[in-house]
Motif scaffolding. Sequence first.
Motif, mmCIF file in Angstrom:
data_model
loop_
_atom_site.group_PDB
_atom_site.id
_atom_site.type_symbol
_atom_site.label_atom_id
_atom_site.label_comp_id
_atom_site.label_asym_id
_atom_site.label_seq_id
_atom_site.Cartn_x
_atom_site.Cartn_y
_atom_site.Cartn_z
ATOM 1 N N LEU A 110 -3.057 14.850 -2.449
ATOM 2 C CA LEU A 110 -2.702 13.313 -3.664
ATOM 3 C C LEU A 110 -0.966 12.685 -3.384
ATOM 4 O O LEU A 110 -0.969 12.341 -3.473
ATOM 5 N N LEU A 111 -0.430 13.229 -2.818
ATOM 6 C CA LEU A 111 1.024 13.442 -2.741
ATOM 7 C C LEU A 111 0.758 12.694 -1.656
ATOM 8 O O LEU A 111 2.177 11.032 -1.800
ATOM 9 N N SER A 112 0.182 12.291 -0.591
ATOM 10 C CA SER A 112 -0.576 11.147 0.118
ATOM 11 C C SER A 112 -0.722 10.474 0.074
ATOM 12 O O SER A 112 -0.100 9.271 0.057
ATOM 13 N N LEU A 113 -1.083 10.265 -1.060
ATOM 14 C CA LEU A 113 -1.812 8.985 -1.939
ATOM 15 C C LEU A 113 -0.470 8.307 -2.848
ATOM 16 O O LEU A 113 -0.923 7.050 -2.618
ATOM 17 N N ALA A 114 -0.497 9.357 -3.356
ATOM 18 C CA ALA A 114 1.217 8.525 -4.549
ATOM 19 C C ALA A 114 1.918 7.845 -3.054
ATOM 20 O O ALA A 114 2.523 7.159 -3.649
#
Length: 328
Positions: A256-260
Amino acid sequence: MPPDPAPRPTREAPRILVVRRDNIGDLVCTLPVFEGIRRRYPNAHIGALVNSYNAPLLDGNPHIDRVHVYTKSKHRPDGGMRALVRDRLGLVAGLRKERYRTVLHAGSRPRSEMRALTRLAGISEQILDQGTNRPLHEVERVYGLLRTLDIPGPAPAPHLVLAPQAVTDARETLAAHGYEQAIGLHISAREDENRWPLGHFAALIREGAGRGHRFVVFWSPGEASRAEHPGDDARARELLDRCRDLPALGYPTRDLLSLAAGLSAVRVLVGSDGGHVHIAAAVGTPVVGLYCNHKVIQWRPWGAGHVVLHGKRVDAIPVDAVLERLWR
């Protein structure tokens, strides 16, 4: 906008746990609750009880002192009852150690398991959603629960804290491929009625390319057969194959952090109702959201600068309507 309420005296230091064990967008819409508690009670000890796959979204959040991670039984790799019981007992012990006195169940239908676990942890005050006849956005609904704690509205906007280096890396990755200021497209949706057809995305890319635009394609990672979190690797491959001669860059994300971080690096995001829409809004990226009629009020991207297109089903929203909003 009215001024922030005056902080409580420093001697008041409540110990408050916020439970949000639902999906990604639900947790993002709950972020203002943590900020609201911190503003009102600067010395409070604030905990969050969230799903294992959502927990990274709280990394670095300045309003949260402790994150407790809850793994749903269907997401446990072993799936054994003994491991599940051990996990729950460990969770109760961790909650007891923090000595919470108040728990706010942020979901609209608090799970009986969560109520039982927090009672076992000795948390005496339980704040539950009492319901209302007035349609509300999820941010408004959840923030309204804080009235019990003498915290009035309006709610601040959800804001995700990202590591500066992650944002820099995402921007540099896109720039290295010539995709700075590109349009982001997120092709995934959990529910069939929220899924925009791949043909529509392909037509959008084709038309946009003729106008000099470039596109970055995001999707939920993994294969569709994965039981815990079905992914869209196959659909992403199909779309990128259809658009192999067009300016469309696939942007795989591992978490999720790389998506954000990736969503923070695009100029605007086109996506249907889902957690990615709320993540984009919370990192400051404008959204063109594609929604079913009955989802708009509660689940539209929160804040100014976003556009929502809607129909009985998302696949009924025509490409031309999206094009009109993007080129306006």
